[in-house]
Design a protein around this motif. Structure first.
Motif, PDB file in Angstrom:
ATOM      1  N   ALA A  34      45.195  16.525 -39.693  1.00  0.00           N
ATOM      2  CA  ALA A  34      45.737  15.564 -38.737  1.00  0.00           C
ATOM      3  C   ALA A  34      47.119  15.105 -39.201  1.00  0.00           C
ATOM      4  O   ALA A  34      47.478  15.251 -40.363  1.00  0.00           O
ATOM      5  CB  ALA A  34      44.807  14.360 -38.619  1.00  0.00           C
ATOM      6  N   ALA A  35      47.886  14.548 -38.284  1.00  0.00           N
ATOM      7  CA  ALA A  35      49.165  13.921 -38.621  1.00  0.00           C
ATOM      8  C   ALA A  35      48.953  12.412 -38.506  1.00  0.00           C
ATOM      9  O   ALA A  35      48.201  11.952 -37.642  1.00  0.00           O
ATOM     10  CB  ALA A  35      50.248  14.385 -37.664  1.00  0.00           C
ATOM     11  N   TYR A  36      49.613  11.644 -39.379  1.00  0.00           N
ATOM     12  CA  TYR A  36      49.404  10.196 -39.371  1.00  0.00           C
ATOM     13  C   TYR A  36      50.610   9.469 -39.929  1.00  0.00           C
ATOM     14  O   TYR A  36      51.519  10.079 -40.492  1.00  0.00           O
ATOM     15  CB  TYR A  36      48.153   9.832 -40.177  1.00  0.00           C
ATOM     16  N   THR A  37      50.596   8.147 -39.786  1.00  0.00           N
ATOM     17  CA  THR A  37      51.578   7.283 -40.425  1.00  0.00           C
ATOM     18  C   THR A  37      50.815   6.261 -41.256  1.00  0.00           C
ATOM     19  O   THR A  37      49.724   5.834 -40.881  1.00  0.00           O
ATOM     20  CB  THR A  37      52.471   6.544 -39.401  1.00  0.00           C
ATOM     21  N   ALA A  38      51.417   5.877 -42.368  1.00  0.00           N
ATOM     22  CA  ALA A  38      50.810   4.865 -43.240  1.00  0.00           C
ATOM     23  C   ALA A  38      51.910   4.182 -44.024  1.00  0.00           C
ATOM     24  O   ALA A  38      52.957   4.770 -44.309  1.00  0.00           O
ATOM     25  CB  ALA A  38      49.809   5.505 -44.184  1.00  0.00           C
ATOM     26  N   VAL A  39      51.658   2.931 -44.365  1.00  0.00           N
ATOM     27  CA  VAL A  39      52.558   2.172 -45.210  1.00  0.00           C
ATOM     28  C   VAL A  39      51.697   1.351 -46.165  1.00  0.00           C
ATOM     29  O   VAL A  39      50.676   0.783 -45.758  1.00  0.00           O
ATOM     30  CB  VAL A  39      53.524   1.296 -44.376  1.00  0.00           C
ATOM     31  N   ASN A  40      52.054   1.351 -47.431  1.00  0.00           N
ATOM     32  CA  ASN A  40      51.299   0.632 -48.462  1.00  0.00           C
ATOM     33  C   ASN A  40      49.821   1.012 -48.458  1.00  0.00           C
ATOM     34  O   ASN A  40      48.952   0.183 -48.705  1.00  0.00           O
ATOM     35  CB  ASN A  40      51.443  -0.889 -48.292  1.00  0.00           C
ATOM     36  N   VAL A 104      54.366   1.423 -31.283  1.00  0.00           N
ATOM     37  CA  VAL A 104      54.342   2.049 -32.617  1.00  0.00           C
ATOM     38  C   VAL A 104      55.084   1.148 -33.607  1.00  0.00           C
ATOM     39  O   VAL A 104      54.624   0.941 -34.731  1.00  0.00           O
ATOM     40  CB  VAL A 104      54.934   3.470 -32.584  1.00  0.00           C
ATOM     41  N   LYS A 105      56.197   0.585 -33.183  1.00  0.00           N
ATOM     42  CA  LYS A 105      56.931  -0.355 -34.048  1.00  0.00           C
ATOM     43  C   LYS A 105      56.070  -1.573 -34.376  1.00  0.00           C
ATOM     44  O   LYS A 105      56.039  -2.039 -35.512  1.00  0.00           O
ATOM     45  CB  LYS A 105      58.234  -0.799 -33.376  1.00  0.00           C
ATOM     46  N   ALA A 106      55.364  -2.093 -33.373  1.00  0.00           N
ATOM     47  CA  ALA A 106      54.480  -3.251 -33.590  1.00  0.00           C
ATOM     48  C   ALA A 106      53.342  -2.882 -34.535  1.00  0.00           C
ATOM     49  O   ALA A 106      52.951  -3.685 -35.390  1.00  0.00           O
ATOM     50  CB  ALA A 106      53.924  -3.752 -32.259  1.00  0.00           C
ATOM     51  N   SER A 107      52.833  -1.681 -34.405  1.00  0.00           N
ATOM     52  CA  SER A 107      51.765  -1.212 -35.276  1.00  0.00           C
ATOM     53  C   SER A 107      52.265  -1.107 -36.720  1.00  0.00           C
ATOM     54  O   SER A 107      51.570  -1.500 -37.665  1.00  0.00           O
ATOM     55  CB  SER A 107      51.263   0.148 -34.781  1.00  0.00           C
ATOM     56  N   HIS A 108      53.477  -0.590 -36.881  1.00  0.00           N
ATOM     57  CA  HIS A 108      54.090  -0.490 -38.215  1.00  0.00           C
ATOM     58  C   HIS A 108      54.247  -1.883 -38.829  1.00  0.00           C
ATOM     59  O   HIS A 108      53.910  -2.103 -39.995  1.00  0.00           O
ATOM     60  CB  HIS A 108      55.440   0.224 -38.118  1.00  0.00           C
ATOM     61  N   ALA A 109      54.735  -2.829 -38.039  1.00  0.00           N
ATOM     62  CA  ALA A 109      54.903  -4.207 -38.527  1.00  0.00           C
ATOM     63  C   ALA A 109      53.550  -4.796 -38.927  1.00  0.00           C
ATOM     64  O   ALA A 109      53.447  -5.493 -39.950  1.00  0.00           O
ATOM     65  CB  ALA A 109      55.567  -5.063 -37.456  1.00  0.00           C
ATOM     66  N   TYR A 110      52.535  -4.531 -38.138  1.00  0.00           N
ATOM     67  CA  TYR A 110      51.192  -5.018 -38.467  1.00  0.00           C
ATOM     68  C   TYR A 110      50.714  -4.419 -39.788  1.00  0.00           C
ATOM     69  O   TYR A 110      50.199  -5.138 -40.655  1.00  0.00           O
ATOM     70  CB  TYR A 110      50.218  -4.681 -37.343  1.00  0.00           C
ATOM     71  N   ALA A 111      50.914  -3.130 -39.967  1.00  0.00           N
ATOM     72  CA  ALA A 111      50.491  -2.477 -41.216  1.00  0.00           C
ATOM     73  C   ALA A 111      51.232  -3.055 -42.420  1.00  0.00           C
ATOM     74  O   ALA A 111      50.648  -3.209 -43.498  1.00  0.00           O
ATOM     75  CB  ALA A 111      50.714  -0.969 -41.124  1.00  0.00           C
ATOM     76  N   SER A 113      52.066  -6.073 -42.742  1.00  0.00           N
ATOM     77  CA  SER A 113      51.523  -7.412 -43.001  1.00  0.00           C
ATOM     78  C   SER A 113      50.179  -7.366 -43.731  1.00  0.00           C
ATOM     79  O   SER A 113      49.707  -8.391 -44.219  1.00  0.00           O
ATOM     80  CB  SER A 113      51.356  -8.176 -41.682  1.00  0.00           C
ATOM     81  N   LEU A 114      49.568  -6.207 -43.799  1.00  0.00           N
ATOM     82  CA  LEU A 114      48.261  -6.062 -44.442  1.00  0.00           C
ATOM     83  C   LEU A 114      48.408  -5.965 -45.953  1.00  0.00           C
ATOM     84  O   LEU A 114      49.456  -5.558 -46.464  1.00  0.00           O
ATOM     85  CB  LEU A 114      47.549  -4.819 -43.907  1.00  0.00           C
ATOM     86  N   ARG A 115      47.353  -6.306 -46.646  1.00  0.00           N
ATOM     87  CA  ARG A 115      47.336  -6.215 -48.100  1.00  0.00           C
ATOM     88  C   ARG A 115      47.474  -4.740 -48.498  1.00  0.00           C
ATOM     89  O   ARG A 115      46.740  -3.887 -47.992  1.00  0.00           O
ATOM     90  CB  ARG A 115      46.037  -6.762 -48.651  1.00  0.00           C
ATOM     91  N   PRO A 116      48.414  -4.435 -49.413  1.00  0.00           N
ATOM     92  CA  PRO A 116      48.549  -3.045 -49.865  1.00  0.00           C
ATOM     93  C   PRO A 116      47.255  -2.573 -50.525  1.00  0.00           C
ATOM     94  O   PRO A 116      46.573  -3.341 -51.219  1.00  0.00           O
ATOM     95  CB  PRO A 116      49.677  -3.081 -50.875  1.00  0.00           C
TER      96      PRO A 116
END
Length: 123
Positions: A34-40, A104-111, A113-116
């Motif tokens: 699959a392809a995905y995006t993730a931060v922290n 997608v930008k809002a989703s990135h901002a939400y991610a 804000s989450l605990r790494p």
């Protein structure tokens, strides 16, 4: 964009996914077909080998998204349980890069804000 990784995502859906990510200013990764995006360590979008895109949103925004786009919770595989924080992106919306990119930008901002998630340290 990073070097292409092999995925099992249908090429037409992968191209649409990459287009919306580019419009939102984020970069995809690939793993397990699959392809995905993730931060922290927190995933916030993906497109499955079945060609369905999921987008992680905060609870209130998720409910509003369901109502606005007449969609449901995301399932990476029809046999799996739904992901309780991700909306399934309707095909028509996936094709509308301009309309989907702000979400997608809002989703990135939400991610962000989450605990790494903790990383595994090598000795």
């Amino acid at each position: 964009m990073a070097a292409e990784s092999k995925t099992s995502v249908p090429p037409d859906k992968l191209a649409l996914y990459h287009a919306v990510l580019k419009a939102a200013g984020v970069e995809a990764k690939a793993n397990f077909g699959a392809a995905y995006t993730a931060v922290n360590g927190n995933m916030y979008s993906m497109v499955s080998k079945h060609g369905v895109m999921g987008l992680r949103l905060p609870k209130a925004e998720l409910e509003a998204f369901f109502a606005k786009f007449k969609t449901t919770l995301y399932r990476a595989d029809p046999k799996w349980p739904p992901n309780k924080e991700m909306a399934a992106i309707p095909d028509a919306l996936l094709k509308d890069t301009k309309k989907l990119a702000p979400f997608v930008k809002a989703s990135h901002a939400y991610a962000l804000s989450l605990r790494p998630k903790p990383t595994k340290k090598k000795d």
